[in-house]
Write a protein that holds these residues in place. Structure first.
Motif, PDB file in Angstrom:
ATOM      1  N   MET A   1     -11.554 -17.787 -32.874  1.00 49.14           N
ATOM      2  CA  MET A   1     -11.187 -16.299 -33.167  1.00 49.14           C
ATOM      3  C   MET A   1     -10.053 -16.417 -33.995  1.00 49.14           C
ATOM      4  O   MET A   1      -9.131 -17.216 -34.163  1.00 49.14           O
ATOM      5  CB  MET A   1     -10.639 -15.815 -31.840  1.00 49.14           C
ATOM      6  CG  MET A   1     -11.800 -15.525 -30.579  1.00 49.14           C
ATOM      7  SD  MET A   1     -11.212 -14.735 -29.287  1.00 49.14           S
ATOM      8  CE  MET A   1      -9.804 -15.763 -28.625  1.00 49.14           C
ATOM      9  N   GLN A  15     -21.519 -15.088 -38.083  1.00 50.45           N
ATOM     10  CA  GLN A  15     -21.795 -14.459 -36.867  1.00 50.45           C
ATOM     11  C   GLN A  15     -21.939 -15.412 -35.632  1.00 50.45           C
ATOM     12  O   GLN A  15     -22.994 -15.768 -35.283  1.00 50.45           O
ATOM     13  CB  GLN A  15     -23.237 -13.860 -36.848  1.00 50.45           C
ATOM     14  CG  GLN A  15     -23.336 -12.669 -37.875  1.00 50.45           C
ATOM     15  CD  GLN A  15     -21.939 -11.588 -37.728  1.00 50.45           C
ATOM     16  OE1 GLN A  15     -21.938 -10.941 -36.566  1.00 50.45           O
ATOM     17  NE2 GLN A  15     -21.327 -11.180 -38.787  1.00 50.45           N
ATOM     18  N   HIS A  16     -20.813 -15.960 -35.218  1.00 52.03           N
ATOM     19  CA  HIS A  16     -20.854 -16.958 -34.033  1.00 52.03           C
ATOM     20  C   HIS A  16     -20.163 -16.402 -32.905  1.00 52.03           C
ATOM     21  O   HIS A  16     -19.122 -15.066 -33.025  1.00 52.03           O
ATOM     22  CB  HIS A  16     -19.843 -18.081 -34.480  1.00 52.03           C
ATOM     23  CG  HIS A  16     -20.132 -18.966 -35.669  1.00 52.03           C
ATOM     24  ND1 HIS A  16     -21.503 -19.186 -35.679  1.00 52.03           N
ATOM     25  CD2 HIS A  16     -19.566 -19.379 -36.581  1.00 52.03           C
ATOM     26  CE1 HIS A  16     -21.755 -19.860 -36.972  1.00 52.03           C
ATOM     27  NE2 HIS A  16     -20.501 -20.126 -37.333  1.00 52.03           N
ATOM     28  N   THR A  17     -20.444 -16.666 -31.711  1.00 56.02           N
ATOM     29  CA  THR A  17     -19.629 -16.254 -30.417  1.00 56.02           C
ATOM     30  C   THR A  17     -18.274 -16.716 -30.548  1.00 56.02           C
ATOM     31  O   THR A  17     -18.113 -17.754 -30.647  1.00 56.02           O
ATOM     32  CB  THR A  17     -20.531 -16.843 -29.253  1.00 56.02           C
ATOM     33  OG1 THR A  17     -21.739 -16.309 -29.294  1.00 56.02           O
ATOM     34  CG2 THR A  17     -19.810 -16.320 -28.151  1.00 56.02           C
ATOM     35  N   ARG A  18     -17.381 -15.629 -30.307  1.00 57.40           N
ATOM     36  CA  ARG A  18     -16.300 -16.125 -30.363  1.00 57.40           C
ATOM     37  C   ARG A  18     -15.628 -16.269 -29.033  1.00 57.40           C
ATOM     38  O   ARG A  18     -15.393 -15.176 -27.978  1.00 57.40           O
ATOM     39  CB  ARG A  18     -15.274 -14.843 -30.985  1.00 57.40           C
ATOM     40  CG  ARG A  18     -15.108 -15.141 -32.807  1.00 57.40           C
ATOM     41  CD  ARG A  18     -16.803 -14.825 -33.175  1.00 57.40           C
ATOM     42  NE  ARG A  18     -16.993 -15.022 -34.691  1.00 57.40           N
ATOM     43  CZ  ARG A  18     -16.591 -14.204 -35.727  1.00 57.40           C
ATOM     44  NH1 ARG A  18     -15.857 -12.965 -35.287  1.00 57.40           N
ATOM     45  NH2 ARG A  18     -16.684 -14.359 -36.791  1.00 57.40           N
ATOM     46  N   ASN A  19     -15.193 -17.387 -28.678  1.00 55.33           N
ATOM     47  CA  ASN A  19     -14.803 -17.809 -27.157  1.00 55.33           C
ATOM     48  C   ASN A  19     -13.411 -18.485 -27.212  1.00 55.33           C
ATOM     49  O   ASN A  19     -12.970 -19.027 -28.323  1.00 55.33           O
ATOM     50  CB  ASN A  19     -15.825 -18.282 -26.451  1.00 55.33           C
ATOM     51  CG  ASN A  19     -16.879 -17.669 -26.123  1.00 55.33           C
ATOM     52  OD1 ASN A  19     -16.977 -16.334 -25.718  1.00 55.33           O
ATOM     53  ND2 ASN A  19     -18.221 -18.183 -26.041  1.00 55.33           N
ATOM     54  N   ASN A  47      -9.361 -21.453 -36.700  1.00 61.15           N
ATOM     55  CA  ASN A  47      -9.102 -20.279 -36.159  1.00 61.15           C
ATOM     56  C   ASN A  47      -7.410 -19.862 -36.026  1.00 61.15           C
ATOM     57  O   ASN A  47      -6.796 -20.568 -36.626  1.00 61.15           O
ATOM     58  CB  ASN A  47      -9.393 -20.343 -34.530  1.00 61.15           C
ATOM     59  CG  ASN A  47      -8.737 -21.323 -33.791  1.00 61.15           C
ATOM     60  OD1 ASN A  47      -7.863 -21.931 -34.365  1.00 61.15           O
ATOM     61  ND2 ASN A  47      -9.051 -21.208 -32.669  1.00 61.15           N
ATOM     62  N   THR A 207     -15.333 -24.681 -29.344  1.00 64.30           N
ATOM     63  CA  THR A 207     -14.795 -24.279 -28.065  1.00 64.30           C
ATOM     64  C   THR A 207     -15.938 -24.271 -26.977  1.00 64.30           C
ATOM     65  O   THR A 207     -15.604 -24.362 -25.663  1.00 64.30           O
ATOM     66  CB  THR A 207     -14.611 -22.540 -27.861  1.00 64.30           C
ATOM     67  OG1 THR A 207     -15.602 -21.826 -28.500  1.00 64.30           O
ATOM     68  CG2 THR A 207     -13.623 -22.520 -28.995  1.00 64.30           C
ATOM     69  N   ASN A 208     -17.067 -24.426 -27.237  1.00 67.94           N
ATOM     70  CA  ASN A 208     -18.142 -24.640 -25.988  1.00 67.94           C
ATOM     71  C   ASN A 208     -18.416 -26.224 -25.976  1.00 67.94           C
ATOM     72  O   ASN A 208     -19.364 -26.538 -25.298  1.00 67.94           O
ATOM     73  CB  ASN A 208     -19.635 -24.028 -26.616  1.00 67.94           C
ATOM     74  CG  ASN A 208     -19.983 -24.635 -27.808  1.00 67.94           C
ATOM     75  OD1 ASN A 208     -19.397 -25.407 -28.584  1.00 67.94           O
ATOM     76  ND2 ASN A 208     -21.447 -24.201 -28.344  1.00 67.94           N
TER      77      ASN A 208
END
Length: 277
Positions: A1, A15-19, A47, A207-208
Protein backbone atom coordinates in the motif's frame (compact mmCIF):
# COMPACT_ATOMS: atom_id res chain seq x y z
CA UNK A 1 0.00 0.00 0.00
CA UNK A 2 1.14 3.54 -0.69
CA UNK A 3 -0.42 6.97 -0.24
CA UNK A 4 1.87 9.19 -2.32
CA UNK A 5 0.48 8.51 -5.84
CA UNK A 6 3.82 9.50 -7.35
CA UNK A 7 3.65 10.20 -11.07
CA UNK A 8 7.01 8.46 -11.55
CA UNK A 9 5.78 5.24 -9.92
CA UNK A 10 3.50 2.47 -11.30
CA UNK A 11 1.74 1.83 -7.99
CA UNK A 12 -1.55 3.63 -8.65
CA UNK A 13 -2.04 2.01 -12.08
CA UNK A 14 -1.42 -1.63 -11.13
CA UNK A 15 -4.45 -3.59 -10.00
CA UNK A 16 -3.06 -5.66 -7.14
CA UNK A 17 -4.79 -6.62 -3.91
CA UNK A 18 -3.44 -4.24 -1.26
CA UNK A 19 -2.89 -6.06 2.02
CA UNK A 20 -0.75 -5.95 5.14
CA UNK A 21 1.29 -9.08 5.83
CA UNK A 22 -0.24 -11.36 8.45
CA UNK A 23 1.63 -11.43 11.77
CA UNK A 24 2.21 -15.19 11.65
CA UNK A 25 3.88 -14.97 8.25
CA UNK A 26 5.93 -11.95 9.31
CA UNK A 27 7.19 -13.74 12.42
CA UNK A 28 7.96 -16.88 10.42
CA UNK A 29 10.15 -14.86 8.07
CA UNK A 30 12.01 -13.12 10.90
CA UNK A 31 12.68 -16.37 12.76
CA UNK A 32 13.98 -17.97 9.57
CA UNK A 33 16.19 -14.91 8.96
CA UNK A 34 17.62 -15.52 12.42
CA UNK A 35 18.16 -19.22 11.74
CA UNK A 36 19.88 -18.50 8.42
CA UNK A 37 22.05 -15.69 9.79
CA UNK A 38 20.75 -13.13 7.29
CA UNK A 39 22.97 -10.03 7.27
CA UNK A 40 20.60 -7.29 6.04
CA UNK A 41 16.83 -6.88 6.25
CA UNK A 42 14.74 -4.36 4.32
CA UNK A 43 11.17 -4.83 5.67
CA UNK A 44 9.24 -3.04 2.95
CA UNK A 45 8.71 -3.61 -0.77
CA UNK A 46 7.34 -1.05 -3.21
CA UNK A 47 5.13 0.59 -0.59
CA UNK A 48 4.84 3.11 2.23
CA UNK A 49 5.54 0.94 5.30
CA UNK A 50 3.93 3.26 7.84
CA UNK A 51 0.49 2.58 6.39
CA UNK A 52 0.84 -0.55 8.52
CA UNK A 53 -0.09 0.75 11.98
CA UNK A 54 1.94 -2.06 13.55
CA UNK A 55 5.12 -1.29 11.62
CA UNK A 56 7.02 0.18 14.58
CA UNK A 57 6.24 -2.86 16.72
CA UNK A 58 7.38 -5.07 13.84
CA UNK A 59 10.69 -3.20 13.71
CA UNK A 60 11.04 -3.60 17.47
CA UNK A 61 10.45 -7.35 17.10
CA UNK A 62 13.07 -7.55 14.35
CA UNK A 63 15.63 -5.76 16.49
CA UNK A 64 14.84 -7.98 19.49
CA UNK A 65 15.29 -11.18 17.48
CA UNK A 66 18.13 -9.89 15.29
CA UNK A 67 20.12 -7.38 17.36
CA UNK A 68 23.06 -7.23 14.94
CA UNK A 69 21.32 -7.31 11.58
CA UNK A 70 21.58 -4.34 9.22
CA UNK A 71 18.09 -2.84 9.17
CA UNK A 72 17.04 -0.43 6.41
CA UNK A 73 13.72 1.33 5.90
CA UNK A 74 12.41 3.91 3.45
CA UNK A 75 9.45 6.26 3.84
CA UNK A 76 7.86 9.35 2.32
CA UNK A 77 7.61 10.66 5.93
CA UNK A 78 4.00 11.80 5.54
CA UNK A 79 2.54 9.46 8.15
CA UNK A 80 5.15 9.91 10.84
CA UNK A 81 4.43 11.55 14.18
CA UNK A 82 6.72 12.82 16.91
CA UNK A 83 6.00 9.66 18.90
CA UNK A 84 6.80 7.36 15.97
CA UNK A 85 10.02 9.25 15.22
CA UNK A 86 11.11 9.01 18.85
CA UNK A 87 10.42 5.26 18.83
CA UNK A 88 12.36 4.84 15.57
CA UNK A 89 15.36 6.65 17.03
CA UNK A 90 15.57 3.95 19.73
CA UNK A 91 15.46 0.94 17.38
CA UNK A 92 19.05 1.28 16.14
CA UNK A 93 18.22 1.44 12.46
CA UNK A 94 21.16 1.06 10.09
CA UNK A 95 19.72 3.24 7.36
CA UNK A 96 16.68 5.49 6.98
CA UNK A 97 15.88 6.78 3.50
CA UNK A 98 13.34 9.57 3.06
CA UNK A 99 11.74 9.98 -0.36
CA UNK A 100 11.15 13.71 -0.91
CA UNK A 101 10.67 14.27 -4.63
CA UNK A 102 10.57 18.05 -4.57
CA UNK A 103 12.13 20.80 -2.47
CA UNK A 104 9.49 23.37 -3.34
CA UNK A 105 5.84 22.80 -2.57
CA UNK A 106 4.90 23.06 -6.25
CA UNK A 107 7.24 20.32 -7.43
CA UNK A 108 6.51 18.09 -4.44
CA UNK A 109 2.77 18.32 -5.12
CA UNK A 110 3.31 17.65 -8.82
CA UNK A 111 5.34 14.47 -8.29
CA UNK A 112 3.86 13.25 -4.97
CA UNK A 113 0.27 14.57 -5.05
CA UNK A 114 -0.95 12.24 -2.32
CA UNK A 115 1.13 13.65 0.53
CA UNK A 116 1.50 17.03 2.24
CA UNK A 117 4.70 18.98 1.57
CA UNK A 118 4.30 20.84 4.87
CA UNK A 119 3.77 17.65 6.89
CA UNK A 120 6.72 15.92 5.25
CA UNK A 121 9.14 18.75 5.96
CA UNK A 122 7.90 19.07 9.53
CA UNK A 123 8.63 15.39 10.05
CA UNK A 124 12.01 15.64 8.35
CA UNK A 125 12.97 18.34 10.87
CA UNK A 126 11.81 16.08 13.72
CA UNK A 127 13.89 13.22 12.35
CA UNK A 128 16.93 15.51 12.37
CA UNK A 129 16.20 16.41 16.00
CA UNK A 130 15.66 12.92 17.38
CA UNK A 131 18.28 11.15 15.26
CA UNK A 132 20.96 13.74 15.97
CA UNK A 133 22.99 11.36 18.17
CA UNK A 134 22.03 8.20 16.30
CA UNK A 135 24.50 6.15 14.26
CA UNK A 136 21.74 5.63 11.67
CA UNK A 137 22.61 6.80 8.16
CA UNK A 138 19.78 9.17 7.20
CA UNK A 139 19.38 10.18 3.56
CA UNK A 140 16.98 12.27 1.52
CA UNK A 141 16.38 10.86 -1.95
CA UNK A 142 15.20 12.66 -5.07
CA UNK A 143 14.58 11.09 -8.47
CA UNK A 144 15.84 12.80 -11.62
CA UNK A 145 13.36 12.05 -14.40
CA UNK A 146 14.89 14.67 -16.69
CA UNK A 147 12.04 17.13 -16.13
CA UNK A 148 13.17 18.92 -12.96
CA UNK A 149 14.95 22.27 -12.65
CA UNK A 150 18.53 21.99 -11.41
CA UNK A 151 17.80 24.45 -8.60
CA UNK A 152 15.51 21.88 -6.95
CA UNK A 153 18.40 19.43 -6.56
CA UNK A 154 20.76 22.16 -5.38
CA UNK A 155 18.31 23.35 -2.74
CA UNK A 156 17.59 19.84 -1.49
CA UNK A 157 21.29 19.01 -1.32
CA UNK A 158 21.97 22.13 0.75
CA UNK A 159 18.96 21.47 2.98
CA UNK A 160 19.94 17.83 3.56
CA UNK A 161 23.45 18.73 4.57
CA UNK A 162 22.17 21.43 6.94
CA UNK A 163 20.33 18.67 8.81
CA UNK A 164 23.32 16.34 8.83
CA UNK A 165 21.73 14.03 6.25
CA UNK A 166 23.09 12.58 3.04
CA UNK A 167 21.47 13.58 -0.24
CA UNK A 168 21.04 11.17 -3.14
CA UNK A 169 19.98 12.13 -6.63
CA UNK A 170 19.03 8.93 -8.38
CA UNK A 171 18.13 8.40 -12.00
CA UNK A 172 14.60 7.47 -12.98
CA UNK A 173 13.61 3.81 -13.36
CA UNK A 174 10.39 2.93 -15.17
CA UNK A 175 10.16 -0.37 -13.27
CA UNK A 176 10.56 -2.56 -16.36
CA UNK A 177 8.26 -0.30 -18.38
CA UNK A 178 5.45 -0.25 -15.81
CA UNK A 179 5.22 3.53 -15.28
CA UNK A 180 2.33 5.02 -17.23
CA UNK A 181 3.59 8.49 -18.19
CA UNK A 182 7.39 8.15 -18.19
CA UNK A 183 9.73 5.64 -19.75
CA UNK A 184 13.41 4.74 -20.03
CA UNK A 185 12.61 3.70 -23.63
CA UNK A 186 14.60 0.52 -23.24
CA UNK A 187 14.31 -3.04 -24.49
CA UNK A 188 17.07 -5.59 -25.00
CA UNK A 189 16.00 -8.98 -26.33
CA UNK A 190 19.50 -10.30 -25.56
CA UNK A 191 19.72 -9.04 -21.96
CA UNK A 192 21.96 -11.18 -19.76
CA UNK A 193 23.07 -8.87 -16.94
CA UNK A 194 21.75 -6.93 -13.94
CA UNK A 195 23.58 -3.95 -12.49
CA UNK A 196 22.02 -4.42 -9.06
CA UNK A 197 22.68 -8.18 -8.70
CA UNK A 198 19.41 -8.41 -6.79
CA UNK A 199 18.54 -11.97 -7.91
CA UNK A 200 21.87 -13.10 -6.45
CA UNK A 201 21.77 -11.13 -3.22
CA UNK A 202 18.19 -10.37 -2.14
CA UNK A 203 14.86 -12.11 -1.80
CA UNK A 204 11.74 -10.01 -2.47
CA UNK A 205 8.65 -11.14 -0.56
CA UNK A 206 5.11 -9.84 -1.12
CA UNK A 207 2.52 -9.54 1.65
CA UNK A 208 0.92 -12.89 0.72
CA UNK A 209 4.26 -14.69 0.86
CA UNK A 210 4.88 -14.78 -2.89
CA UNK A 211 8.53 -14.27 -3.80
CA UNK A 212 9.12 -12.22 -6.94
CA UNK A 213 12.32 -12.45 -8.96
CA UNK A 214 13.21 -8.79 -8.51
CA UNK A 215 11.98 -5.59 -6.86
CA UNK A 216 11.47 -4.14 -10.36
CA UNK A 217 8.79 -6.77 -11.01
CA UNK A 218 5.86 -4.53 -10.12
CA UNK A 219 3.55 -6.62 -12.30
CA UNK A 220 4.37 -9.80 -10.35
CA UNK A 221 5.23 -11.59 -13.58
CA UNK A 222 7.99 -13.81 -12.23
CA UNK A 223 6.93 -15.53 -8.99
CA UNK A 224 9.59 -18.01 -7.90
CA UNK A 225 8.07 -19.38 -4.69
CA UNK A 226 5.93 -18.65 -1.64
CA UNK A 227 7.16 -18.35 1.93
CA UNK A 228 3.76 -19.32 3.34
CA UNK A 229 4.36 -22.95 2.41
CA UNK A 230 8.12 -23.02 1.85
CA UNK A 231 11.13 -21.98 3.88
CA UNK A 232 13.44 -19.14 2.88
CA UNK A 233 16.17 -21.66 2.15
CA UNK A 234 13.88 -23.84 0.03
CA UNK A 235 12.85 -20.92 -2.15
CA UNK A 236 16.34 -19.41 -2.42
CA UNK A 237 17.91 -22.71 -3.45
CA UNK A 238 15.02 -23.98 -5.55
CA UNK A 239 15.58 -25.31 -9.06
CA UNK A 240 13.09 -22.78 -10.46
CA UNK A 241 14.75 -19.75 -8.81
CA UNK A 242 18.16 -20.90 -10.05
CA UNK A 243 16.73 -21.42 -13.53
CA UNK A 244 15.58 -17.79 -13.60
CA UNK A 245 19.03 -16.66 -12.48
CA UNK A 246 20.64 -18.72 -15.24
CA UNK A 247 18.25 -17.24 -17.79
CA UNK A 248 19.32 -13.73 -16.81
CA UNK A 249 23.07 -14.17 -16.41
CA UNK A 250 23.86 -16.68 -19.15
CA UNK A 251 24.36 -15.26 -22.69
CA UNK A 252 23.24 -18.63 -24.06
CA UNK A 253 19.79 -18.42 -22.43
CA UNK A 254 16.83 -16.08 -22.90
CA UNK A 255 16.32 -13.69 -19.98
CA UNK A 256 12.95 -13.19 -18.26
CA UNK A 257 10.79 -10.64 -20.09
CA UNK A 258 10.92 -8.12 -17.24
CA UNK A 259 14.72 -8.10 -17.48
CA UNK A 260 14.58 -7.36 -21.21
CA UNK A 261 12.46 -4.29 -20.42
CA UNK A 262 14.60 -3.11 -17.49
CA UNK A 263 17.37 -0.59 -18.06
CA UNK A 264 19.34 -2.08 -15.16
CA UNK A 265 20.17 -4.96 -17.50
CA UNK A 266 22.16 -2.40 -19.51
CA UNK A 267 24.30 -1.35 -16.56
CA UNK A 268 23.15 2.25 -16.39
CA UNK A 269 24.76 3.17 -13.03
CA UNK A 270 21.39 4.49 -11.93
CA UNK A 271 22.50 4.84 -8.31
CA UNK A 272 25.91 6.29 -9.06
CA UNK A 273 24.73 9.08 -11.36
CA UNK A 274 25.07 12.43 -9.58
CA UNK A 275 24.58 10.78 -6.20
CA UNK A 276 25.45 14.02 -4.47
CA UNK A 277 25.94 17.51 -5.81
Amino acid sequence: MCNANCIICPYSTLQHTRNIMEDDLFRKIIIECKENKIERLVPYLNNEPFLDKTFVSKLQFIRKELPNIELEISTNASLLTKEIIKDLSKINLTELRISVFGFTGALHKKIMPGVSHEKVFTNVELIAKYFEKSSCLVSIVMIDNGDIDEIEFEQMDKYSKSLGFNFFRWGFLDRANNVKDFSNVYYDAKAHYCEQRRPLERMHILTNGDVIFCCQDWGHEEIVGNISNQTLKEVWNSRFYNLKREQLYSPEKEAPEICKRCILSKGCDIYDRKNSL
